[in-house]
Design an enzyme around this catalytic site. Structure first.
Site, short mmCIF file in Angstrom:
data_model
loop_
_atom_site.label_atom_id
_atom_site.label_comp_id
_atom_site.label_asym_id
_atom_site.label_seq_id
_atom_site.Cartn_x
_atom_site.Cartn_y
_atom_site.Cartn_z
N ASP A 70 -16.19 -23.14 28.40
CA ASP A 70 -14.95 -22.55 27.87
C ASP A 70 -13.95 -22.34 29.01
O ASP A 70 -14.22 -21.62 29.96
CB ASP A 70 -15.28 -21.20 27.22
CG ASP A 70 -14.10 -20.61 26.47
OD1 ASP A 70 -12.96 -21.04 26.70
OD2 ASP A 70 -14.34 -19.70 25.66
N HIS A 117 -14.31 -23.46 24.32
CA HIS A 117 -13.75 -22.34 23.57
C HIS A 117 -13.78 -22.56 22.07
O HIS A 117 -13.89 -21.61 21.30
CB HIS A 117 -12.31 -22.11 24.04
CG HIS A 117 -11.73 -20.81 23.60
ND1 HIS A 117 -12.09 -19.61 24.19
CD2 HIS A 117 -10.82 -20.50 22.65
CE1 HIS A 117 -11.41 -18.63 23.62
NE2 HIS A 117 -10.63 -19.14 22.68
N SER A 125 -11.99 -14.28 20.74
CA SER A 125 -11.11 -14.52 21.87
C SER A 125 -10.34 -13.25 22.19
O SER A 125 -10.94 -12.22 22.48
CB SER A 125 -10.22 -15.71 21.60
OG SER A 125 -9.74 -16.26 22.79
#
Length: 861
Positions: free
Chosen positions: A793, A829, A707
Site C-alpha cells: 500500500d 491500498h 483509509s
C-alpha cells in the site's frame, strides 16, 4: 479531494471507498462496492458501469480500472535513542503460537522529533543529502523550537523494502493469529461469499458508449477474475440489440463484437494486475493503456495495434503515473512521470516510432502541487493542471496547432482553486476566487492569462447560476456542442443541471434546468458520455434500495420524464426491493451548530421490530475527510448484513462534502484545527442511535471506516470505546502525527494543507489530541477490532495498522475484545485486483463482524 478539480486530475491521498470515486473499483463490476479507502482525492477516473463525474467515462475505452494516486517510497526507519543517537533497529518480534496475539517489542526510548531540527540531529538530512523539509516554503507558521519528541515505540515495524525478516515474521504472525481466531468462521465466510456471488451476474456487460463510429463496453465472464474490454461497430438500434443478448458467455453483446483488451490475459502469471487508463487513438486503430502489476500504483505504458493485437510500443524501464492522453494523431501520447516521492510532476510528449528522447513539456517543482493531465471534451486542448490542496494553475496546449506551446489559463493565486472546460471559444471555469465557500461557475474567452476576464455565468433571466454561496455547490461541468451539464449538490444531495445555449457557437444561455428524481434520497452522477456532438446525456442513478441504472436523457427536453430511456439496470438476482426500506434524517451535533445527515437502510421486518421498541444489531459507516461525499447508493453486498437482521447506517459527518465545501472547510467544517468535528459527529450519531432513536445498544453496534475513514474509527473508539462492540478499520490512517512529520513520505507535504503540519506550533497540539495511536486509553474496555492493510500500500503503509494494533493490545483493559490484524502480502491500498478474491475478503470482514456481535447463527431472511 475537492470535486470541482480539473478532470481528470491527480488522485492524491487516502480516499474513501465509493461515491465519486467509484471509478477506482470498476474492476469490481458485479459487486459495485469498494472495500478499501484512500487518503484523499483530487481527481476522478473513468468507469464504464459505475457513476463517475467525468463525461468521458467508459467511452474512452473504459479508460480505467481506477486512476490511482502514486505509491510512496519510504526511507529506512531509524531509531533515535534517549541520547539522540541514530541506530539501525534490529529489534525482533517475539515468535508466538497462532493461538495468542503476537507481542510486538516496544522500544520505549524511540521517538521522532517534531519541529525545527538542528544540523547535528541524525535525521536532519533526507536520503537525497538535502536538509529534510519541515514545512512548506510558503508557510507563515512558526516551527516548534526546540523540537518536541513524539513517542514511536513501534517505529521499527517501518520497512520500506518489505524484506526485513523480523518485520515479515511479525506480519506473518499477525496473519496466523487472525486465521486461528477466525477458524471457526470458515463455514460462515463460505456462506457469505456464496450469497454475494449469487447476488451478482458473473457474466455481464457494461452499457455500450459511442465513441466515433464504435461502441465501447466491457464484459465479465463467470469464473474469470478480470474484465474484457470490447467494442462493436456503431449500428442503428443498438440499445435494443444489447437488451436482446441471451446472457451466455459465447454470445456477443452486439454484432461485430471484438475484445481489444482482455485483462485476464494481461494478468496471467501476476499476483496483481490493475489497468489505469485505457484509451483508443483518434483513428480507433491503436490502443494506449497503463497498467500496475504490483499494487504500488506505479504504472507501465503499452501501445497496441487493435487490428493485429501486436504491442507496437512499450518501454519496460519507464515507470509513470497512470494518466495518459492521445494528441491529435495516432503517433503522439502525453504522459506523466513521478519524482522520488512518487508525486506526478512532469508532463512528457512521446512520439511512437521516434528514437529521440521524449520531450519534457512541463515540470512542477513545488512539492505541495500535483500535476494532472486531461483533454477537453471537444479534443482541441490538452490541459495540465498543477494543484495543491488550496491553490491551482492550469496550462493548455492547442492540439490544432502543431507549433503550439503550453500557455497558462490563469497563474496560481493563494487560496484560489480552479478547473477549466472548453466550448465554442470559451473557458468555463469552476473556482472559489473571491473566497466563496463553494465553487462559482465563470466564463471567459479561451485565451491565455484570462483571469481578468472571468465573469459569473448567468441564466436566461440574468441570474448567476452558481455564485459560490452556501445553498448550491457545483462539482463538475461537461460541455457538449449544444448544451452543458453541471453536477453538484443542493439540499445535501447530488444534483444535475442542464444548460441550453442560443447556438453552438455562443455561450449565451437560453435555459437552465435541474433534473428531478422520485426518491427522497439517492445518488446520481454522469455515466458514460464520449461524443461532443451528442444530443443526449447518460446519467447513472441509484439509491440505498434501488440498483444502479444508466439513463439516457435528451438534452433538448431534459425535464420530460416520458422521454428518459433506461439503457441498463443492474440485475441483482434474488433481490426484492419491496423487502427493504430506507430513510434520510439528521442528528444535531453536540454543540448545536450542525445537523448531521444520516442515511439508514434496513429490511422492513426489522423496521417493524424497531417501531415496537426492540433494539437490533446495527452497523455504522463513516468517512469524513477531503470533502468527499459518502452517497446513499446501492450495494448488493450489504445484504449479507441486512438479511441477518442488521440496520446499516451512514453518518455523513463533517469533513465530507455532503452539505457543500463548508461542511469540509474551516471554520465550521472539519479541516485543520476543527478536525475534531469529524469524530464528534460520528460519536454523536452513535449516541443518537442508542439513546434517542433506540435502534440498537452498545453490545449490538459495530462501526467501520477505511483509509482516512480508519482515522475516524480509531479516533471515535478512543473517544467513546463504550459505544461500540466491534470496529472494522480498513487500511487505516492511524499514525497521523508520525506520518505527517516526515516529509520523505509521499502525501505528507501535499497534505500539510489538509491536516496541518505537526512540525508547526499552530497544529501540533491539535493533531496530537486526535491521532489514534497517540490517544489509546489506559485500561479502557475497547471493542473488538479488525485492522486490514496491504503490504504494498503506497497511501497508508502497512505499518500503521500493525503499530496501532500493538498499541491497543499494550494499553487496553483486559475485558476488551480481541485485536486482529490481516495484512494482504500481495496487495496495495485498493485490496485485491481479482474480483473473486475481493469478495472473499469482504466475506471475511463481515464474518468477523457478525461473530463479534453474536450473530453467527442469525437466521438469514
Amino acid at each position: 479531494r475537492d470535486v470541482s478539480s480539473q478532470a481528470p486530475m491527480a488522485l492524491n491521498g487516502r480516499l474513501p471507498n465509493k461515491n465519486i470515486f467509484l471509478t477506482f473499483m470498476s474492476v469490481l463490476l458485479f459487486a459495485h462496492c469498494s472495500k478499501s479507502g484512500i487518503r484523499s482525492v483530487s481527481s476522478f477516473g473513468f468507469s464504464p458501469i459505475l457513476k463517475t463525474y467525468s463525461s468521458r467515462a467508459a467511452a474512452e475505452a473504459q479508460s480505467s480500472t481506477f486512476l490511482r494516486r502514486t505509491s510512496y517510497r519510504m526511507m529506512s526507519s531509524r531509531s533515535i535513542d534517549q541520547n539522540g543517537n541514530a541506530e539501525t533497529s534490529t529489534t525482533t518480534t517475539t515468535t508466538m503460537t497462532a493461538s495468542v496475539p503476537p507481542t510486538a517489542r516496544r522500544e520505549e526510548d524511540r521517538y521522532i522529533l517534531a519541529g525545527k531540527l538542528a544540523e547535528t540531529e541524525p535525521n536532519y538530512l533526507a536520503p537525497d543529502g538535502k536538509p529534510l523539509a519541515r514545512q512548506s516554503d510558503s508557510s507563515p507558521n512558526a516551527l516548534l523550537d526546540p523540537p518536541v519528541k513524539v513517542s514511536d515505540p513501534y517505529g521499527w515495524l517501518r520497512d520500506e523494502s518489505r524484506t526485513v525478516p523480523e518485520v515479515l515474521e511479525h506480519l506473518n504472525n499477525e496473519n496466523a493469529y487472525t486465521e486461528h481466531l477466525t477458524a471457526h468462521l470458515s463455514d460462515l465466510r463460505s456462506d457469505i461469499y456464496q450469497e454475494m456471488l449469487a447476488g451478482i451476474k458473473e457474466t455481464d456487460y457494461t452499457v455500450p458508449v459511442q465513441n466515433g463510429e464504435w461502441l465501447y463496453y466491457s464484459r465479465t465472464f463467470e469464473g474469470k477474475s478480470y474484465k474484457s474490454m470490447c467494442r462493436a461497430p456503431l449500428k442503428d438500434g443498438w440499445e435494443e440489440l444489447a437488451k436482446q443478448w441471451d446472457g451466455s458467455m459465447d454470445s456477443p453483446i452486439l454484432p461485430g463484437e471484438v475484445a481489444y483488451l482482455d485483462v485476464n490475459e494481461l494478468a496471467e502469471g501476476k499476483s496483481y494486475c490493475a489497468t489505469g487508463q485505457v484509451r483508443p487513438s483518434p483513428s480507433h486503430n491503436v490502443l494506449a493503456y497503463s497498467a500496475d502489476f504490483t499494487g504500488n500504483e506505479v504504472c507501465q505504458i503499452f501501445v497496441k495495434d487493435i487490428n493485429t493485437g501486436e504491442i507496437i510500443d512499450h518501454d519496460e524501464t519507464l515507470e509513470c503515473y497512470g494518466q495518459l492522453q492521445w494528441g491529435a494523431d495516432d503517433k503522439t501520447i502525453f504522459y506523466l512521470k513521478m519524482d522520488s516521492e512518487k508525486r506526478p510532476y512532469q508532463l512528457y510528449r512521446h512520439v511512437i516510432g521516434n528514437d529521440e528522447p521524449d520531450e519534457l513539456l512541463y515540470q512542477e517543482d513545488n512539492a505541495l502541487y500535483w500535476v494532472g493531465l486531461s483533454k477537453s471534451f471537444d479534443d482541441k486542448y490538452i490541459f495540465v493542471s498543477s494543484r495543491s490542496k488550496e491553490s491551482a494553475e492550469v496550462h493548455f496546449l492547442d492540439l490544432t496547432d502543431s507549433n503550439a506551446k503550453l500557455q497558462c489559463v490563469a497563474e496560481r493565486r493563494k487560496k484560489v482553486l480552479y478547473s477549466v472546460r472548453h466550448r465554442a471559444g470559451s473557458w468555463f471555469i469552476t473556482t472559489n476566487v473571491g473566497g466563496t465557500p463553494n465553487m462559482r461557475l465563470m466564463v471567459s474567452p479561451a485565451v491565455a492569462n484570462s483571469e481578468d476576464s472571468w465573469k459569473d455565468m448567468v441564466d436566461q433571466n440574468g441570474n448567476v447560476m452558481f455564485n459560490g454561496g452556501y445553498e448550491r455547490a457545483i462539482s463538475g461541468f461537461t460541455s457538449f456542442e449544444s448544451h452543458s451539464v453541471a453536477s453538484g449538490r443542493e439540499g445535501g444531495l447530488p444534483q444535475i443541471w442542464v444548460v441550453s445555449y442560443a447556438s453552438e457557437t455562443t455561450s449565451d444561455v437560453t435555459d437552465f434546468v435541474q433534473l428531478s428524481f422520485e426518491e427522497d434520497a439517492y445518488d446520481v452522477g454522469l455515466g458514460g458520455n464520449s461524443m461532443y456532438n451528442a444530443d443526449h446525456v447518460v446519467i447513472a442513478y441509484d439509491s440505498l434500495v434501488t440498483p444502479l441504472s444508466s439513463i439516457k436523457i435528451p438534452l433538448d427536453s431534459p425535464t420530460d420524464l416520458s422521454k428518459r430511456t433506461v439503457l441498463k439496470e443492474q440485475e441483482v438476482p434474488g433481490y426484492n426491493r419491496s423487502d427493504y426500506s430506507c430513510e434520510r434524517t439528521t442528528v444535531k451535533s453536540r454543540d448545536g451548530s450542525a445537523d448531521i445527515p444520516v442515511s439508514i437502510v434496513y429490511r422492513k421486518d426489522v423496521e417493524e421490530k424497531i417501531k415496537s421498541g426492540e433494539a437490533v444489531p446495527a452497523h455504522l459507516y463513516g468517512y469524513g475527510s477531503y470533502g468527499a461525499c459518502m452517497e446513499a447508493s446501492f450495494r448488493s453486498t450489504r445484504r449479507a448484513l441486512l438479511d441477518r437482521g442488521m440496520v446499516y447506517v451512514i453518518a455523513h459527518v463533517r469533513g465530507g462534502g455532503e452539505m457543500g465545501r463548508q461542511w469540509y472547510e474551516e471554520p465550521n467544517g472539519a479541516k485543520y484545527l476543527c478536525k475534531q468535528n469529524t469524530f464528534n459527529d460520528f460519536v454523536d450519531v452513535a449516541k443518537w442511535m442508542i439513546d434517542d432513536r433506540k435502534i440498537t445498544t452498545p453490545n449490538q453496534l459495530s462501526c467501520e471506516g477505511r483509509s482516512a475513514g480508519g482515522l475516524l474509527i480509531g479516533a471515535s473508539i478512543n473517544q467513546a470505546p463504550e459505544l461500540f462492540k466491534m470496529a472494522l478499520l480498513g487500511v487505516p490512517f492511524v499514525d497521523v502525527v508520525c506520518t505527517m512529520i516526515d516529509a520523505t513520505i509521499p502525501l505528507t507535504v501535499v497534505e500539510w494543507e489538509e491536516w496541518g503540519n505537526p512540525n508547526e506550533e499552530k497544529f501540533h497540539k491539535c493533531m496530537m489530541e486526535y491521532s489514534p495511536i497517540n490517544n489509546v486509553k489506559d485500561g479502557a474496555t475497547y471493542p473488538s477490532c479488525l485492522l486490514t492493510g496491504g503490504l504494498h500500500d503506497p497511501r497508508v503503509q502497512y505499518w500503521e495498522p500493525a503499530k496501532f494494533a500493538a498499541e491497543l493490545r499494550h494499553k487496553q483493559g483486559s475485558s476488551s475484545g480481541p485485536v486482529a490484524v490481516k495484512i494482504d502480502m500481495a496487495a496495495g491500498h485498493f485490496s485485491a485486483s481479482d474480483r473473486y478474491k475481493y469478495l472473499k475478503e469482504l466475506a471475511f470482514d463481515y464474518a468477523f463482524l457478525l461473530d463479534q456481535l453474536g450473530l453467527v447463527d442469525a437466521k438469514k431472511a
